[in-house]
Scaffold this motif. Sequence first.
Motif, PDB file in Angstrom:
ATOM      1  N   LEU A  97       1.141  -0.426  -1.925  1.00 31.76           N
ATOM      2  CA  LEU A  97       1.155  -1.148  -0.655  1.00 31.76           C
ATOM      3  C   LEU A  97      -0.188  -0.930   0.050  1.00 31.76           C
ATOM      4  CD1 LEU A  97       2.680  -2.676   1.637  1.00 31.76           C
ATOM      5  CD2 LEU A  97       3.371  -0.441   2.499  1.00 31.76           C
ATOM      6  N   GLU A  98      -0.816  -2.035   0.456  1.00 30.70           N
ATOM      7  CA  GLU A  98      -2.075  -1.959   1.193  1.00 30.70           C
ATOM      8  C   GLU A  98      -1.818  -2.381   2.647  1.00 30.70           C
ATOM      9  OE1 GLU A  98      -6.656  -3.750   1.188  1.00 30.70           O
ATOM     10  OE2 GLU A  98      -5.234  -4.313  -0.396  1.00 30.70           O
ATOM     11  N   VAL A  99      -2.266  -1.544   3.590  1.00 30.09           N
ATOM     12  CA  VAL A  99      -2.042  -1.772   5.020  1.00 30.09           C
ATOM     13  C   VAL A  99      -3.384  -1.976   5.706  1.00 30.09           C
ATOM     14  CG1 VAL A  99      -1.002  -0.885   7.131  1.00 30.09           C
ATOM     15  CG2 VAL A  99      -0.044  -0.248   4.907  1.00 30.09           C
ATOM     16  N   SER A 100      -3.516  -3.046   6.450  1.00 27.65           N
ATOM     17  CA  SER A 100      -4.748  -3.280   7.212  1.00 27.65           C
ATOM     18  C   SER A 100      -4.385  -3.858   8.576  1.00 27.65           C
ATOM     19  CB  SER A 100      -5.680  -4.245   6.469  1.00 27.65           C
ATOM     20  OG  SER A 100      -5.123  -5.553   6.417  1.00 27.65           O
ATOM     21  N   ILE A 101      -5.309  -3.669   9.523  1.00 32.51           N
ATOM     22  CA  ILE A 101      -5.197  -4.304  10.834  1.00 32.51           C
ATOM     23  C   ILE A 101      -6.279  -5.364  10.908  1.00 32.51           C
ATOM     24  CG2 ILE A 101      -5.354  -3.990  13.326  1.00 32.51           C
ATOM     25  CD1 ILE A 101      -4.357  -1.171  12.989  1.00 32.51           C
TER      26      ILE A 101
END
Length: 526
Positions: A97-101
């Motif tokens: 899972l890749e999380v970015s804002i």
Amino acid sequence: MKLNINKKTVVPVAIVIAVGLLLAVLILNSGKSKNTASHDSHTEQSTHADQEHHGEKNKDAHTDGQGHADKEHHSDAIAPQKGPHGGKLFTKDGYALEVSIFEQNTAPEFRLYTYQDGKALSPADSQLTLKLERLGRAAQSFSFTAEKDYLKSTVTVDEPHSFKVGITAMHAGKNYQFNYEQIEGRISMDALKRKQNGVEIQTAGSVKLQGKLSVLGEVRLNEDSMLQIVPRLAGIVESVAVNAGDKVSKGQVLAVISSQALVDLRSDLLATQKRHALARNNFEREKKLWEEKISAEQDYLQARNTMQEAEITLQSAQQKLNSLGAGNTTGKQLSRYEIRSPIAGTITEKQITMGQSLKDDVVIFTVADLSSVWVEISIPAKDLSQVRTGQTARVSANAFDASADGKLSYVGAVMGEQTRSAKARLLLPNTAGNWYPGLTVNVALLSGDMEVAVAVANDAIQLINERPVVFGSYGDQFEARPLELGRSDGKFTEVRKGLQANEAYVIKNSFLIKAELGKAAASHDH
């Protein structure tokens, strides 16, 4: 050579060697234990680095073949790597899972990308929820919708981006849990250091603001009480009776010009007057003859028409001269044209000299009634709700000690494209002549007191990255909270967004917190 070894000597030597070996083993084990403890501590701290806000990988973090940080292989607290989209990448049992804002040309939002065994998954194949915890706030849950190749949060991510995050993912019947923390704009300060620095805390809450909006203004001529004078006839200037700054009365002669066009108009008037007199005499004679049955009625009617036409021509010629203020020609030269002031006031501009050849449309004088002036101001869009026509304002001069009360007479209906503000105007009495056009003034628009739900002291507000912030107080932690500000009375300012009621914030010596934050390089630049 044969050595002679005394048996009494062998035993002590052997004991010394054994003790030495034992000490060496103990020293090596102790060094290994210290190195291991140091690495574990570093790994824990690396998960809190501000570099990870947008998925930057901590260069010092060590991972195993499955992407798990040392000592965390069996924990949900996974040190993130950098993903293909620049976000934080978490991996567990082949699922990633890749999380970015994301905040380019849009409000900040979470974007999540999913992978299986290194290959991108369709965003619709995973169900994800995200729980966000901030200092001093209730936990916030985020839900997501599929968009293109990622999952997008349905609400924006408010500043500051300093929080703990827990993500629950479900894919192919399996559940995954990922956690991380990122910190920005936060420092620690214990009670002793607060006291030494004189840092004081106050709770944000409702405040009754004094209804006052302070803006800069400029004194301008009252355009409703001023006019520009043009000669309306071409000619040569014979004399000028006034100068700029002179006060004049209504009807006062300002200048005299010699105009050939006026000669023509007055000559036409004199000729028309004579023709009219002749036509009237002829009409009266024909009328008498017709009444005495001496002449025909046709002659009488023709004389009457001729007289009426002469009257119309005379009126037209007279009105032309009256409109120029040159209707009376008795005892004057036909070319003499006197330019008079239509109002009482002050000559503010003079553009005429002796002997000058004038065109009929050139401005030669500006006369203004300075018994009242305008004060022009700009109202920012956020403050427009506080102003209305008829509102009282206090005007104070910057250059000298003077003040007066005026009324808001006009508020513009169009916003300036560059300034994002609306023009407004005050009508200010000026009977004493103290308010000179061009003077810069301070304007305080007054209204009734208003109560706002949340307000902070103006002294508590600091600027970080050109944004207003206050420092929220949470135990021994201070954290910069960006604000959206509203109305202000000079002492307190309304908070529309960024700080909640009953939250504690630094009210005194907040600049010291800002300085400490700068030293720690803890602020995050967006």
